[in-house]
Design a protein around this motif. Structure first.
Motif, short mmCIF file in Angstrom:
data_model
loop_
_atom_site.label_atom_id
_atom_site.label_comp_id
_atom_site.label_asym_id
_atom_site.label_seq_id
_atom_site.Cartn_x
_atom_site.Cartn_y
_atom_site.Cartn_z
N ASP A 57 4.24 -3.54 8.81
CA ASP A 57 3.01 -3.62 9.34
C ASP A 57 2.69 -4.82 10.27
N VAL A 110 -15.20 -13.16 11.66
CA VAL A 110 -16.22 -12.66 10.99
C VAL A 110 -17.32 -13.72 10.78
N GLY A 122 0.02 -5.11 2.71
CA GLY A 122 -0.56 -5.13 1.69
C GLY A 122 -0.20 -5.98 0.44
N GLY A 162 -10.91 -2.73 6.74
CA GLY A 162 -11.48 -4.11 6.16
C GLY A 162 -11.84 -3.60 4.91
N ASP A 204 -3.27 2.84 7.34
CA ASP A 204 -3.49 2.85 5.91
C ASP A 204 -4.56 3.66 5.21
N GLY A 241 -22.19 -8.30 7.86
CA GLY A 241 -22.37 -6.75 7.52
C GLY A 241 -21.08 -6.18 7.36
N LYS A 300 0.78 -1.43 0.20
CA LYS A 300 -0.01 0.09 0.21
C LYS A 300 0.77 1.32 0.21
N ASN A 332 1.34 2.28 5.83
CA ASN A 332 0.91 1.27 6.49
C ASN A 332 1.65 0.67 7.30
N ASN A 389 -21.39 -8.31 12.55
CA ASN A 389 -20.09 -7.48 12.00
C ASN A 389 -20.31 -6.60 11.26
N VAL A 411 -10.54 -10.23 14.13
CA VAL A 411 -12.05 -10.18 14.19
C VAL A 411 -12.32 -11.81 13.73
N ILE A 414 -7.92 2.49 5.33
CA ILE A 414 -8.87 1.70 4.89
C ILE A 414 -8.86 0.40 6.10
N GLY A 435 -17.77 -4.13 7.91
CA GLY A 435 -17.12 -3.46 9.17
C GLY A 435 -15.51 -3.65 8.90
N GLY A 436 -14.86 -3.43 9.80
CA GLY A 436 -13.35 -3.62 9.99
C GLY A 436 -13.11 -3.86 11.59
N ARG A 437 -11.78 -4.15 11.75
CA ARG A 437 -11.46 -4.57 13.12
C ARG A 437 -11.34 -3.17 13.92
N ASN A 474 -8.13 -5.17 -0.97
CA ASN A 474 -7.10 -5.78 -0.22
C ASN A 474 -7.14 -7.49 -0.49
N GLU A 523 -15.06 -2.01 14.50
CA GLU A 523 -15.66 -2.96 15.48
C GLU A 523 -15.18 -2.94 17.09
N1 ATP Z 1 -17.36 -6.85 8.70
C1 ATP Z 1 -16.14 -6.90 9.16
N2 ATP Z 1 -16.27 -6.73 10.30
C2 ATP Z 1 -15.17 -6.76 11.17
N3 ATP Z 1 -13.98 -7.03 10.56
C3 ATP Z 1 -13.84 -7.34 9.18
C4 ATP Z 1 -15.20 -7.30 8.37
N4 ATP Z 1 -14.76 -7.86 7.16
C5 ATP Z 1 -13.32 -8.06 7.15
N5 ATP Z 1 -12.76 -7.88 8.57
C6 ATP Z 1 -11.60 -8.08 8.78
O1 ATP Z 1 -10.79 -7.04 8.16
C7 ATP Z 1 -9.51 -7.79 7.93
C8 ATP Z 1 -8.93 -7.12 6.78
O2 ATP Z 1 -8.69 -5.87 6.76
P1 ATP Z 1 -7.92 -5.13 5.90
O3 ATP Z 1 -8.08 -5.24 4.50
O4 ATP Z 1 -7.74 -3.63 6.44
O5 ATP Z 1 -6.39 -5.77 6.19
P2 ATP Z 1 -5.15 -5.32 6.94
O6 ATP Z 1 -4.58 -6.27 7.83
O7 ATP Z 1 -4.89 -3.87 7.26
O8 ATP Z 1 -4.38 -5.38 5.72
P3 ATP Z 1 -2.77 -5.59 5.17
O9 ATP Z 1 -2.77 -7.12 5.76
O10 ATP Z 1 -2.91 -5.69 3.63
O11 ATP Z 1 -2.10 -4.72 5.82
C9 ATP Z 1 -9.72 -9.09 7.91
O12 ATP Z 1 -8.79 -9.69 8.79
C10 ATP Z 1 -11.08 -9.38 8.46
O13 ATP Z 1 -11.05 -10.18 9.76
#
Ligand code: ATP
Ligand code: DGY
Length: 522
Positions: free
Chosen positions: A246, A411, A181, A458, A454, A415, A99, A509, A485, A409, A456, A417-419, A148, A422
């Motif tokens: 990262d 999942v 990434g 999830g 980064d 829904g 990234k 990142n 989620n 997380v 972004i 979301g992202g960690r 991603n 959440e």
């Molecule tokens: N609906 C959701 N709610 C909560 N967490 C989610 C949801 N969908 C995906 N995720 C989590 O998001 C994570 C991926 O997020 P992201 O793409 O930001 O990864 P990252 O670890 O930042 O990326 P990288 O590994 O490239 O640095 C997955 O591990 C997943 O558990």
């Protein structure tokens, strides 16, 4: 805002409290150190704005251009990277994936000038929109991996990068730019495995709650470029990797699945991960075969020809956030740069810790920080750092703890979301439960900002969110969102998205930043 205006504004806001000015605005000629002013209670708007400023300062500190500029130097034909010198016989080739690598590549091009032959980088879809490249640049940019996840475009980018690398000769030097990434942006499944099959494995593992070490342990085995195999393909050329970490602890053989760092995993490690998550039966057959045979490590010994050099990590970001919160008049300490584990457990820990801090602030240092259940012993020296911050908090807005890392997380819902989102929402829920249980009098403002550097979180367009108990509105059933989620939908709906942290792709990142604030009640 000037110190004077700020002090005046604080005088107008209510309800009021009295603090000595001593540790406050000592720089103001108008306020004598011993003079007393009334100070307004902290509001959620203010902690949100302060925490956001600290998060943005953290991101700025790890912008790749700055990191490259201070790590890389070119004098005559000698390239120096963090003290390691390389005598270039010919202009070098640059490849990159992750990234942050577009900005890294442009900064490298700036330093190398005519000592760079060509550049080819694989970056997330949308990067060029935010970061157009100068017309005379020799860097070719390939976009891919929407959300991603590895896709056809990223697979083609990986094939092109591999081709550049395979064509190198003994007197060539290859600079490899690596950042988070990178795994998704350099997919090259080991035949006969297909990209779709590999994607299924990654998705199953991620959704089962696998952390990045587990995930990348498996990725290394399924790939013909990860786990040191890209560096092997570059032989007999010299390979120099510039790495922006990262991953907690900066293990170079796991960052972007270590394409230039031979894997040190045991032969059975990848299959053990699959068994740990009970996925043996659900994996595609080709993946099962790949993981139970062969090896993660290239046979060739490349020790003298490959250098993996770290140029930045989340500690740099954490320190910048700390500095910003200090300047905004909080008593600040670093909790840990290694926060990991299940998001629900981390949320509970933060809520318990915040309540413990508030209790010690109100009732004195004789109280236990762990009264509400937070086990601080898991972070070396944290209890002392926190007690110090509490001790230094009179006259400050409150105590702030900055941490970094990455939660996981599991999942199970459908829904969006992202960690980070959440974590913020779960923190709000835990704070609400503790509120009810312990019935605070004169409740302090307690908040948590959690966001990915980064930009972004999830598959959403937010970096993270800002959570606190009072945001849980009776009109929105937050438990339903948590169950599905669906934290992003929750925060988008709440106050028209006011508590979302929105930055877009930041071009860098170094994992996530957590900023926990506990107001000081005088
Ligand atoms: N609906 C959701 N709610 C909560 N967490 C989610 C949801 N969908 C995906 N995720 C989590 O998001 C994570 C991926 O997020 P992201 O793409 O930001 O990864 P990252 O670890 O930042 O990326 P990288 O590994 O490239 O640095 C997955 O591990 C997943 O558990
Ligand atoms: O790309 C990856 O594998 C992760 O971001 C960890 O580096």
């Amino acid at each position: 805002m000037s110190v004077m205006v700020r002090a005046l504004l604080q005088c107008i806001r209510g309800p009021k409290r009295i603090v000595t000015v001593k540790t406050f605005y000592t720089s103001s000629a108008f306020l004598r150190p011993e003079k007393r002013i009334t100070m307004a209670n902290l509001t959620y708007e203010e902690t949100l704005s302060d925490s956001k400023a600290a998060f943005l300062a953290a991101v700025k500190a790890v912008k790749p251009a700055q990191l490259v500029k201070s790590a890389v130097e070119m004098k005559g034909n000698v390239l120096t990277v963090k003290g390691h010198a390389f005598h270039l016989k010919k202009p070098c080739y640059v490849v990159g994936f992750g990234k942050a690598v577009l900005e890294m590549a442009l900064a490298v091009e700036n330093v190398l000038g005519q000592h760079m032959q060509s550049g080819l980088v694989s970056v997330p879809v949308g990067t060029l929109l935010k970061h157009p490249i100068p017309v005379n640049s020799r860097i070719e940019v390939l976009e891919g991996a929407s959300n991603n996840l590895p896709d056809r475009m990223a697979e083609q980018s990986a094939a092109r990068i591999l081709k550049v690398v395979e064509d190198l000769r003994e007197d060539d030097t290859l600079l490899v730019l690596i950042s988070g990434g990178g795994s998704a942006l350099l997919p090259h499944p080991l035949p006969p495995l297909t990209l779709d099959e590999k994607l299924q494995v990654v998705k199953q593992l991620a959704n089962a709650g696998a952390d990045i070490l587990d995930l990348n342990c498996v990725r290394k085995r399924l790939s013909s470029v990860k786990g040191g195999k890209l560096a092997a393909a570059a032989q007999p050329a010299t390979v120099v990797s510039l790495i922006l970490s990262d991953v907690i602890g900066d293990p170079v053989d796991f960052i972007a699945s270590g394409p230039t760092a031979p894997s040190t995993d045991a032969p059975s490690a990848a299959w053990d991960v699959i068994c740990k998550f009970n996925l043996q039966e659900s994996l595609p057959k080709a993946a099962q075969l790949c993981l139970t045979s062969g090896s993660a490590t290239p046979a060739e010994d490349m020790q003298n020809k490959v250098q993996n050099i770290l140029i930045g990590n989340n500690v740099v970001a954490i320190n910048a956030a700390v500095e910003q919160m200090v300047s905004l008049n909080y008593s600040v300490c670093v909790l840990s740069e290694k926060i990991e584990g299940n998001v629900a457990e981390v949320a509970l820990f933060y809520a318990q810790l915040a309540c413990g801090i508030s209790d010690v602030m109100v009732n004195g240092s004789g109280c236990s920080l762990e009264k509400f259940g937070a086990d601080t012993s898991q972070f070396l020296g944290a209890a002392d750092r926190i007690r110090n911050a509490i001790q230094n908090s009179p006259g400050k807005k409150g105590v702030c703890m900055v941490a970094g890392g990455e939660t996981t997380v599991k999942v199970t819902g459908k829904g969006l979301g992202g960690r980070n989102q959440e974590l913020a929402l779960r923190f709000a829920e835990e704070m609400k439960n503790l509120d009810v249980k312990f019935k605070f009098v004169n409740k302090p403002v307690i908040s948590l900002l959690s966001a990915g550097t980064d930009g972004i979180d999830g598959p959403t367009n937010a970096a993270g969110a800002f959570g606190y108990a009072d945001q849980l509105d009776k009109n929105i059933n937050h438990l339903k969102y948590l169950l599905d989620n669906d934290s992003h939908s929750f925060y988008s709906k709440l106050k028209e998205g006011e508590n979302l942290i929105l930055t877009g792709h930041t071009g860098t990142n170094v994992m996530d930043i957590h900023i926990l604030c506990v107001e000081r009640k005088e």
